[in-house]
Design a protein around this motif. Structure first.
Motif, PDB file in Angstrom:
ATOM      1  N   MET A   1      36.664  28.895  37.854  1.00 48.47           N
ATOM      2  CA  MET A   1      36.990  29.774  36.749  1.00 48.47           C
ATOM      3  C   MET A   1      37.608  31.053  37.300  1.00 48.47           C
ATOM      4  O   MET A   1      37.244  31.521  38.379  1.00 48.47           O
ATOM      5  N   HIS A   2      38.520  31.607  36.543  1.00 49.54           N
ATOM      6  CA  HIS A   2      39.288  32.760  37.003  1.00 49.54           C
ATOM      7  C   HIS A   2      39.296  33.817  35.907  1.00 49.54           C
ATOM      8  O   HIS A   2      39.560  33.516  34.734  1.00 49.54           O
ATOM      9  N   GLY A   3      38.977  35.054  36.268  1.00 48.60           N
ATOM     10  CA  GLY A   3      39.000  36.150  35.300  1.00 48.60           C
ATOM     11  C   GLY A   3      39.629  37.389  35.897  1.00 48.60           C
ATOM     12  O   GLY A   3      39.486  37.656  37.095  1.00 48.60           O
ATOM     13  N   GLU A   4      40.348  38.130  35.065  1.00 51.87           N
ATOM     14  CA  GLU A   4      40.975  39.368  35.502  1.00 51.87           C
ATOM     15  C   GLU A   4      40.647  40.474  34.506  1.00 51.87           C
ATOM     16  O   GLU A   4      40.508  40.243  33.313  1.00 51.87           O
ATOM     17  N   TYR A   5      40.555  41.699  35.042  1.00 54.71           N
ATOM     18  CA  TYR A   5      40.314  42.854  34.184  1.00 54.71           C
ATOM     19  C   TYR A   5      40.820  44.099  34.876  1.00 54.71           C
ATOM     20  O   TYR A   5      40.470  44.359  36.038  1.00 54.71           O
ATOM     21  N   LYS A   6      41.670  44.849  34.188  1.00 52.85           N
ATOM     22  CA  LYS A   6      42.133  46.122  34.733  1.00 52.85           C
ATOM     23  C   LYS A   6      41.191  47.219  34.256  1.00 52.85           C
ATOM     24  O   LYS A   6      41.068  47.461  33.067  1.00 52.85           O
ATOM     25  N   VAL A   7      40.540  47.842  35.194  1.00 53.93           N
ATOM     26  CA  VAL A   7      39.619  48.914  34.866  1.00 53.93           C
ATOM     27  C   VAL A   7      40.406  50.056  34.221  1.00 53.93           C
ATOM     28  O   VAL A   7      41.413  50.500  34.775  1.00 53.93           O
ATOM     29  N   PRO A   8      40.022  50.527  33.041  1.00 53.39           N
ATOM     30  CA  PRO A   8      40.755  51.628  32.401  1.00 53.39           C
ATOM     31  C   PRO A   8      40.901  52.829  33.337  1.00 53.39           C
ATOM     32  O   PRO A   8      39.915  53.337  33.869  1.00 53.39           O
ATOM     33  N   GLY A   9      42.145  53.219  33.578  1.00 51.13           N
ATOM     34  CA  GLY A   9      42.411  54.311  34.496  1.00 51.13           C
ATOM     35  C   GLY A   9      42.247  53.935  35.956  1.00 51.13           C
ATOM     36  O   GLY A   9      42.356  54.792  36.841  1.00 51.13           O
ATOM     37  N   GLY A  10      41.995  52.654  36.216  1.00 50.19           N
ATOM     38  CA  GLY A  10      41.748  52.210  37.583  1.00 50.19           C
ATOM     39  C   GLY A  10      42.629  51.046  37.988  1.00 50.19           C
ATOM     40  O   GLY A  10      43.796  50.964  37.617  1.00 50.19           O
ATOM     41  N   LYS A  11      42.054  50.120  38.720  1.00 51.73           N
ATOM     42  CA  LYS A  11      42.800  49.029  39.328  1.00 51.73           C
ATOM     43  C   LYS A  11      42.391  47.667  38.757  1.00 51.73           C
ATOM     44  O   LYS A  11      41.434  47.555  37.997  1.00 51.73           O
ATOM     45  N   LEU A  12      43.131  46.644  39.181  1.00 50.94           N
ATOM     46  CA  LEU A  12      42.876  45.280  38.729  1.00 50.94           C
ATOM     47  C   LEU A  12      41.743  44.656  39.532  1.00 50.94           C
ATOM     48  O   LEU A  12      41.723  44.732  40.769  1.00 50.94           O
ATOM     49  N   VAL A  13      40.816  44.033  38.804  1.00 55.61           N
ATOM     50  CA  VAL A  13      39.725  43.272  39.421  1.00 55.61           C
ATOM     51  C   VAL A  13      39.935  41.805  39.086  1.00 55.61           C
ATOM     52  O   VAL A  13      40.147  41.445  37.920  1.00 55.61           O
ATOM     53  N   VAL A  14      39.879  40.949  40.100  1.00 56.23           N
ATOM     54  CA  VAL A  14      40.058  39.511  39.933  1.00 56.23           C
ATOM     55  C   VAL A  14      38.798  38.808  40.434  1.00 56.23           C
ATOM     56  O   VAL A  14      38.313  39.123  41.525  1.00 56.23           O
ATOM     57  N   VAL A  15      38.296  37.883  39.636  1.00 56.73           N
ATOM     58  CA  VAL A  15      37.095  37.144  40.016  1.00 56.73           C
ATOM     59  C   VAL A  15      37.362  35.654  39.884  1.00 56.73           C
ATOM     60  O   VAL A  15      37.867  35.191  38.855  1.00 56.73           O
ATOM     61  N   ASP A  16      37.033  34.910  40.946  1.00 53.44           N
ATOM     62  CA  ASP A  16      37.043  33.441  40.906  1.00 53.44           C
ATOM     63  C   ASP A  16      35.627  32.956  41.159  1.00 53.44           C
ATOM     64  O   ASP A  16      34.931  33.484  42.053  1.00 53.44           O
ATOM     65  N   LEU A  17      35.190  31.985  40.382  1.00 50.20           N
ATOM     66  CA  LEU A  17      33.814  31.519  40.517  1.00 50.20           C
ATOM     67  C   LEU A  17      33.659  30.125  39.941  1.00 50.20           C
ATOM     68  O   LEU A  17      34.541  29.625  39.232  1.00 50.20           O
ATOM     69  N   ASP A  18      32.536  29.516  40.245  1.00 52.23           N
ATOM     70  CA  ASP A  18      32.124  28.260  39.636  1.00 52.23           C
ATOM     71  C   ASP A  18      30.762  28.484  38.973  1.00 52.23           C
ATOM     72  O   ASP A  18      30.058  29.451  39.275  1.00 52.23           O
ATOM     73  N   VAL A  19      30.395  27.575  38.100  1.00 54.96           N
ATOM     74  CA  VAL A  19      29.062  27.580  37.506  1.00 54.96           C
ATOM     75  C   VAL A  19      28.445  26.212  37.758  1.00 54.96           C
ATOM     76  O   VAL A  19      29.019  25.186  37.410  1.00 54.96           O
ATOM     77  N   ARG A  20      27.273  26.231  38.398  1.00 53.03           N
ATOM     78  CA  ARG A  20      26.544  24.989  38.646  1.00 53.03           C
ATOM     79  C   ARG A  20      25.086  25.199  38.292  1.00 53.03           C
ATOM     80  O   ARG A  20      24.482  26.194  38.707  1.00 53.03           O
ATOM     81  N   GLU A  21      24.571  24.283  37.494  1.00 45.05           N
ATOM     82  CA  GLU A  21      23.188  24.345  37.041  1.00 45.05           C
ATOM     83  C   GLU A  21      22.862  25.687  36.395  1.00 45.05           C
ATOM     84  O   GLU A  21      21.765  26.236  36.563  1.00 45.05           O
ATOM     85  N   GLY A  22      23.835  26.205  35.649  1.00 47.86           N
ATOM     86  CA  GLY A  22      23.604  27.403  34.860  1.00 47.86           C
ATOM     87  C   GLY A  22      23.663  28.719  35.594  1.00 47.86           C
ATOM     88  O   GLY A  22      23.344  29.766  35.013  1.00 47.86           O
TER      89      GLY A  22
END
Length: 354
Positions: free
Chosen positions: A1-22
């Motif tokens: 899974m891939h998510g991005e978020y630009k912190v208001p007034g800041g920089k871009l944060v990118v997260v890659d992850l998996d979910v296993r067993e919750g």
């Protein structure tokens, strides 16, 4: 899974992850932020590893804060921003660049038709029949636009409105009253798929959808920032206010978000005070005793003509995300005109909160 978020007034944060067993697994945080010491990124990843996938952004941020060494320095990055990026990954959120954006910039229209177009175009985006749209408004006449839940009698002086030839209309979104004169106001709407703000709180979505215009203002030499819940401000004062409405999709499925912003290019403050009933209670938390001082127009801050400000805004959006010239279809316009007659121009709607 891939998510991005630009912190208001800041920089871009990118997260890659998996979910296993919750729980979160193989979490990798990246971005164009600054972080010291280098090992702190491992602390962030480790804090998120094994977290229940149901953890909200605040809970994720708390885990990160607890795991970081006291010496850690984050620039352009916040623990909360990382938490939001994780939630967006889990929600399969879309990004601005995932869409082919369309610009609608029509000839001046009557105030009630603008209200109707917002509803119709956003419903079309929710139904998947229209691409995400940036609509720049042109006003055919002066108006007072009140929020969906505002009291008509509490907000508008009818004698003042009549004296200055102002039409009073009610929009579908909440928020406060807008004082509009055609050449003194810049208004735009974003009609976007709900997936663009997935993983964001309602409040966070305001900052997220306003971020591009802060960049556009910066390009014009104005240092502006998002001021919760729904204002855009500068050192000289407020320059804009935003409002939103969420619409469900067909059969209750994923819908769309209407986000519109009214900016003060110029303003006749004396006239505004004759038309709007701006009470002491409303002013009490604004840090000023005078409603005249609350709004500082773009004309003074930029020295640019209104049309030039709009051109800069459109060019900034196009440079960031791409923007093709579009139009309102005959079917959309017919539906909007019908809504004017059955809803937005009726006394029943305008005075629904007397």
């Amino acid at each position: 899974m891939h998510g991005e978020y630009k912190v208001p007034g800041g920089k871009l944060v990118v997260v890659d992850l998996d979910v296993r067993e919750g729980v979160l697994r193989d979490v990798r945080v990246a971005g164009d932020f600054f972080l010291e010491p280098d090992e702190a990124i491992l602390s962030i990843n480790g804090a998120l590893e094994g977290a229940p996938s149901s953890t909200d952004a605040a809970g994720l941020a708390a885990r990160i804060t607890a795991a970081l060494p006291e010496s850690a320095v984050m620039l352009g990055l916040t623990a909360e921003g990382v938490g939001v990026a994780v939630r967006r990954a889990l929600a399969h959120a879309t990004e601005w660049s995932d869409f082919d954006w369309q610009l609608v910039h029509m000839a001046p229209q009557a105030p009630a038709l603008h209200m109707a177009l917002d509803e119709v175009l956003t419903a079309e985006v929710a139904a998947g029949r229209r691409a995400p749209t940036l609509r720049v408004w042109e006003w055919a006449s002066p108006a007072v636009v009140i929020g969906s839940f505002q009291s008509l009698r509490n907000e508008v002086d009818p004698d003042g409105a009549a004296r200055h030839g102002m039409t009073v209309v009610r929009r579908v979104s909440g928020g406060g009253a807008m004082f509009v004169e055609p050449m003194s106001t810049i208004t735009y709407s974003l009609s976007v798929p709900e997936s663009l703000v997935s993983g964001l709180t309602f409040a966070d979505s305001y900052a997220y959808l306003d971020d591009w215009v802060l960049g556009a203002l910066g390009d014009m030499g104005i240092k502006a920032w998002y001021q919760p819940l729904n204002d855009i401000a500068t050192d000289a004062g407020k320059i804009a206010g935003a409002a939103q409405k969420r619409m469900v999709g067909p059969d209750g499925g994923p819908g769309a978000v209407l986000h519109h912003v009214t900016m003060s290019y110029d303003i006749d403050a004396d006239k505004m005070l004759e038309v709007l009933r701006i009470g002491k209670e409303k002013m009490s938390d604004k840090g000023t005793r005078s409603a005249k001082k609350r709004v500082d127009p773009l004309r003074r801050q930029t020295g640019l003509a209104r049309e030039q400000v709009i051109e800069h805004m459109i060019a900034s959006f196009r440079g960031r995300y791409g923007l093709a010239t579009g139009h309102v279809t005959a079917e959309e316009l017919a539906r909007a005109e019908e809504l004017v007659q059955t809803k937005f121009a009726t006394e029943e709607w305008t005075a629904r909160v007397p």
